[in-house]
Design a protein around this motif. Structure first.
Motif, PDB file in Angstrom:
ATOM      1  N   TYR A  14       0.126 -15.655 -34.086  1.00  0.00           N
ATOM      2  CA  TYR A  14       0.651 -14.318 -33.841  1.00  0.00           C
ATOM      3  C   TYR A  14       2.124 -14.422 -33.470  1.00  0.00           C
ATOM      4  CZ  TYR A  14      -0.257 -15.846 -29.078  1.00  0.00           C
ATOM      5  OH  TYR A  14      -0.288 -16.560 -27.919  1.00  0.00           O
ATOM      6  N   ASP A  15       2.788 -13.325 -33.611  1.00  0.00           N
ATOM      7  CA  ASP A  15       4.212 -13.289 -33.319  1.00  0.00           C
ATOM      8  C   ASP A  15       4.469 -12.194 -32.296  1.00  0.00           C
ATOM      9  OD1 ASP A  15       7.242 -12.446 -35.167  1.00  0.00           O
ATOM     10  OD2 ASP A  15       6.933 -13.719 -33.412  1.00  0.00           O
ATOM     11  N   THR A  16       5.043 -12.567 -31.176  1.00  0.00           N
ATOM     12  CA  THR A  16       5.357 -11.595 -30.149  1.00  0.00           C
ATOM     13  C   THR A  16       6.474 -12.126 -29.266  1.00  0.00           C
ATOM     14  OG1 THR A  16       4.447 -10.234 -28.360  1.00  0.00           O
ATOM     15  CG2 THR A  16       3.657 -12.499 -28.517  1.00  0.00           C
ATOM     16  N   SER A  17       7.191 -11.213 -28.653  1.00  0.00           N
ATOM     17  CA  SER A  17       8.210 -11.587 -27.682  1.00  0.00           C
ATOM     18  C   SER A  17       7.744 -11.260 -26.266  1.00  0.00           C
ATOM     19  CB  SER A  17       9.519 -10.849 -27.980  1.00  0.00           C
ATOM     20  OG  SER A  17       9.309  -9.449 -27.954  1.00  0.00           O
ATOM     21  N   GLU A  18       6.543 -10.754 -26.168  1.00  0.00           N
ATOM     22  CA  GLU A  18       6.018 -10.358 -24.861  1.00  0.00           C
ATOM     23  C   GLU A  18       5.331 -11.540 -24.180  1.00  0.00           C
ATOM     24  OE1 GLU A  18       3.558  -7.155 -26.161  1.00  0.00           O
ATOM     25  OE2 GLU A  18       5.152  -5.666 -25.900  1.00  0.00           O
ATOM     26  N   SER A  19       5.194 -11.438 -22.877  1.00  0.00           N
ATOM     27  CA  SER A  19       4.572 -12.522 -22.121  1.00  0.00           C
ATOM     28  C   SER A  19       3.177 -12.164 -21.628  1.00  0.00           C
ATOM     29  CB  SER A  19       5.448 -12.885 -20.920  1.00  0.00           C
ATOM     30  OG  SER A  19       5.615 -11.754 -20.068  1.00  0.00           O
ATOM     31  N   ASP A  20       2.880 -10.866 -21.620  1.00  0.00           N
ATOM     32  CA  ASP A  20       1.596 -10.416 -21.095  1.00  0.00           C
ATOM     33  C   ASP A  20       0.846  -9.699 -22.205  1.00  0.00           C
ATOM     34  OD1 ASP A  20       0.552  -8.533 -18.131  1.00  0.00           O
ATOM     35  OD2 ASP A  20      -0.479  -9.975 -19.409  1.00  0.00           O
ATOM     36  N   TYR A  21      -0.259 -10.264 -22.620  1.00  0.00           N
ATOM     37  CA  TYR A  21      -1.015  -9.672 -23.721  1.00  0.00           C
ATOM     38  C   TYR A  21      -2.434 -10.228 -23.718  1.00  0.00           C
ATOM     39  CZ  TYR A  21       0.707 -14.053 -25.742  1.00  0.00           C
ATOM     40  OH  TYR A  21       1.043 -15.364 -25.952  1.00  0.00           O
TER      41      TYR A  21
ATOM     42  N   LYS B   7      -3.925 -16.387 -18.427  1.00  0.00           N
ATOM     43  CA  LYS B   7      -4.886 -17.411 -18.025  1.00  0.00           C
ATOM     44  C   LYS B   7      -4.702 -18.648 -18.900  1.00  0.00           C
ATOM     45  CE  LYS B   7      -8.532 -14.508 -16.089  1.00  0.00           C
ATOM     46  NZ  LYS B   7      -9.976 -14.131 -16.148  1.00  0.00           N
ATOM     47  N   GLN B   8      -4.502 -19.767 -18.294  1.00  0.00           N
ATOM     48  CA  GLN B   8      -4.298 -20.989 -19.067  1.00  0.00           C
ATOM     49  C   GLN B   8      -5.611 -21.557 -19.588  1.00  0.00           C
ATOM     50  OE1 GLN B   8      -2.027 -23.633 -16.614  1.00  0.00           O
ATOM     51  NE2 GLN B   8      -0.103 -22.600 -17.056  1.00  0.00           N
ATOM     52  N   GLN B   9      -6.687 -21.276 -18.876  1.00  0.00           N
ATOM     53  CA  GLN B   9      -7.966 -21.841 -19.281  1.00  0.00           C
ATOM     54  C   GLN B   9      -8.471 -21.159 -20.540  1.00  0.00           C
ATOM     55  OE1 GLN B   9     -10.937 -21.627 -16.230  1.00  0.00           O
ATOM     56  NE2 GLN B   9     -12.366 -22.968 -17.298  1.00  0.00           N
ATOM     57  N   ASN B  10      -8.937 -21.949 -21.482  1.00  0.00           N
ATOM     58  CA  ASN B  10      -9.482 -21.412 -22.718  1.00  0.00           C
ATOM     59  C   ASN B  10     -10.817 -20.713 -22.467  1.00  0.00           C
ATOM     60  OD1 ASN B  10      -7.406 -22.307 -24.440  1.00  0.00           O
ATOM     61  ND2 ASN B  10      -8.333 -24.328 -24.582  1.00  0.00           N
ATOM     62  N   ALA B  11     -10.971 -19.523 -23.076  1.00  0.00           N
ATOM     63  CA  ALA B  11     -12.213 -18.780 -22.923  1.00  0.00           C
ATOM     64  C   ALA B  11     -13.344 -19.428 -23.725  1.00  0.00           C
ATOM     65  CB  ALA B  11     -12.014 -17.337 -23.402  1.00  0.00           C
ATOM     66  N   THR B  12     -14.545 -19.327 -23.198  1.00  0.00           N
ATOM     67  CA  THR B  12     -15.731 -19.805 -23.907  1.00  0.00           C
ATOM     68  C   THR B  12     -16.849 -18.787 -23.732  1.00  0.00           C
ATOM     69  OG1 THR B  12     -16.541 -21.024 -21.996  1.00  0.00           O
ATOM     70  CG2 THR B  12     -15.171 -22.241 -23.546  1.00  0.00           C
ATOM     71  N   GLU B  13     -17.644 -18.665 -24.783  1.00  0.00           N
ATOM     72  CA  GLU B  13     -18.830 -17.796 -24.765  1.00  0.00           C
ATOM     73  C   GLU B  13     -19.915 -18.518 -25.560  1.00  0.00           C
ATOM     74  OE1 GLU B  13     -19.671 -14.947 -23.373  1.00  0.00           O
ATOM     75  OE2 GLU B  13     -17.733 -14.442 -22.470  1.00  0.00           O
ATOM     76  N   ASN B  14     -20.740 -19.244 -24.839  1.00  0.00           N
ATOM     77  CA  ASN B  14     -21.834 -19.986 -25.469  1.00  0.00           C
ATOM     78  C   ASN B  14     -21.290 -20.928 -26.540  1.00  0.00           C
ATOM     79  OD1 ASN B  14     -23.838 -18.600 -23.871  1.00  0.00           O
ATOM     80  ND2 ASN B  14     -23.496 -16.815 -25.201  1.00  0.00           N
TER      81      ASN B  14
ATOM     82  N   VAL C 152     -12.270 -20.926 -27.664  1.00  0.00           N
ATOM     83  CA  VAL C 152     -10.956 -20.779 -28.284  1.00  0.00           C
ATOM     84  C   VAL C 152     -10.051 -21.914 -27.827  1.00  0.00           C
ATOM     85  CG1 VAL C 152     -11.149 -18.264 -28.452  1.00  0.00           C
ATOM     86  CG2 VAL C 152     -10.037 -19.300 -26.442  1.00  0.00           C
ATOM     87  N   ASN C 153      -9.058 -22.160 -28.663  1.00  0.00           N
ATOM     88  CA  ASN C 153      -7.968 -23.064 -28.315  1.00  0.00           C
ATOM     89  C   ASN C 153      -6.705 -22.213 -28.286  1.00  0.00           C
ATOM     90  OD1 ASN C 153      -6.162 -25.103 -27.863  1.00  0.00           O
ATOM     91  ND2 ASN C 153      -6.507 -26.152 -29.805  1.00  0.00           N
ATOM     92  N   PHE C 154      -6.299 -21.811 -27.087  1.00  0.00           N
ATOM     93  CA  PHE C 154      -5.166 -20.920 -26.904  1.00  0.00           C
ATOM     94  C   PHE C 154      -3.928 -21.754 -26.570  1.00  0.00           C
ATOM     95  CE2 PHE C 154      -2.485 -17.598 -25.993  1.00  0.00           C
ATOM     96  CZ  PHE C 154      -2.192 -17.401 -24.651  1.00  0.00           C
ATOM     97  N   GLN C 155      -2.978 -21.723 -27.474  1.00  0.00           N
ATOM     98  CA  GLN C 155      -1.722 -22.442 -27.295  1.00  0.00           C
ATOM     99  C   GLN C 155      -0.603 -21.401 -27.218  1.00  0.00           C
ATOM    100  OE1 GLN C 155      -1.502 -25.822 -26.997  1.00  0.00           O
ATOM    101  NE2 GLN C 155      -3.730 -25.985 -27.204  1.00  0.00           N
ATOM    102  N   LYS C 156      -0.257 -21.010 -25.977  1.00  0.00           N
ATOM    103  CA  LYS C 156       0.665 -19.885 -25.813  1.00  0.00           C
ATOM    104  C   LYS C 156       2.045 -20.192 -26.376  1.00  0.00           C
ATOM    105  CE  LYS C 156       2.062 -16.380 -22.468  1.00  0.00           C
ATOM    106  NZ  LYS C 156       1.966 -15.907 -21.062  1.00  0.00           N
ATOM    107  N   ALA C 157       2.541 -21.385 -26.139  1.00  0.00           N
ATOM    108  CA  ALA C 157       3.880 -21.722 -26.621  1.00  0.00           C
ATOM    109  C   ALA C 157       3.930 -21.713 -28.142  1.00  0.00           C
ATOM    110  CB  ALA C 157       4.305 -23.083 -26.083  1.00  0.00           C
TER     111      ALA C 157
END
Lengths: 114, 117
Positions: free
Chosen positions: A25-32, A55-62, A66-71
């Motif tokens: 995704y492409d964004t200039s925002e920090s909170d989303y 939240k730095q921790q990756n979400a999990t549901e069973n 996800v692998n969330f790489q904010k940078a």
């Protein structure tokens, strides 16, 4: 405007195996917020998993994680132990904490092979 | 409990006719969204209602599109003088009010498939 890109129009996985769906995704925002939605042939969109950007921790549901790489602005979905019922279109979505609009990717069609 | 419902499920109309699509959100949900999903595309945001606030209409593609939400519940999306490019699935979603805006889960209806001949 924010853009959400899903570069894999189609993916397939053997039953019981693991598959990863990509989203950037492409964004200039920090909170989303970031979401993965599943749309089976019935057309009913169902929330799979949600991630808050602060939240730095990756979400999990069973079986879903996800692998969330904010940078890197990357938000991939991993489905473990794939089941036949996982076959569907998967959409990645973005929402700013400051706006009402959701931005969706074009989707990835997942086939589960028995 | 009952989920989001939409009617009709399918609608076929002739070019130039007006159509109305209905959405019944989950009871108690204050937020309501309309989206358009064209073949092979993602969801395109159309309009957003939140409680008694003025709706966010920034996604409506033209002045032929309008939407109302009566009494904070049922919503109607109206497309006037339909064109063939309006053919798509129109999805409605609702969500509850949360303390910190932005992260609420959307609950989607099954959509209305519109075909303009």
């Amino acid at each position: 405007a924010q853009t959400v890109t899903q570069s894999q129009p189609e993916m397939s996985v053997q039953e019981a195996e693991t598959v990863t769906l990509s989203c950037t995704y492409d964004t200039s925002e920090s909170d989303y917020y970031l979401f993965w939605y599943k749309q089976p042939p019935s057309r009913q969109m169902i929330l799979v998993i949600r991630q808050e950007a602060y939240k730095q921790q990756n979400a999990t549901e069973n079986r879903f994680s996800v692998n969330f790489q904010k940078a890197a602005k990357s938000f991939s979905l991993k489905i473990s132990d794939s089941q036949l019922g996982d076959a569907a279109m998967y959409f990645c979505a973005y929402r700013s904490a400051f706006s009402n609009q959701f931005y969706f990717g074009t989707g990835t069609s997942l086939t589960v092979i028995p | 409990g009952a989920g989001v419902s939409q009617s009709p499920s399918n609608k076929v109309t002739e070019k130039g006719k007006d159509v109305e699509l209905r959405c019944d959100p989950i009871s108690g949900h204050t937020a309501l969204y309309w989206y358009r999903q064209s073949l092979g595309q993602g969801l395109e945001f159309l309009i957003y209602f939140q409680g008694n606030s003025a709706p966010d209409k920034s996604g409506l593609p033209s002045d032929r599109f309008s939407a109302e939400r009566t009494g904070g519940s049922v919503s109607t999306l109206t497309i006037q003088r339909t064109q063939q490019e309006d053919s798509a699935v129109y999805l409605c979603a609702s969500s509850p009010q949360v303390l910190r805006g932005g992260g609420e889960t959307q609950y989607f209806g099954p959509g209305t498939r519109l075909l303009v001949l």
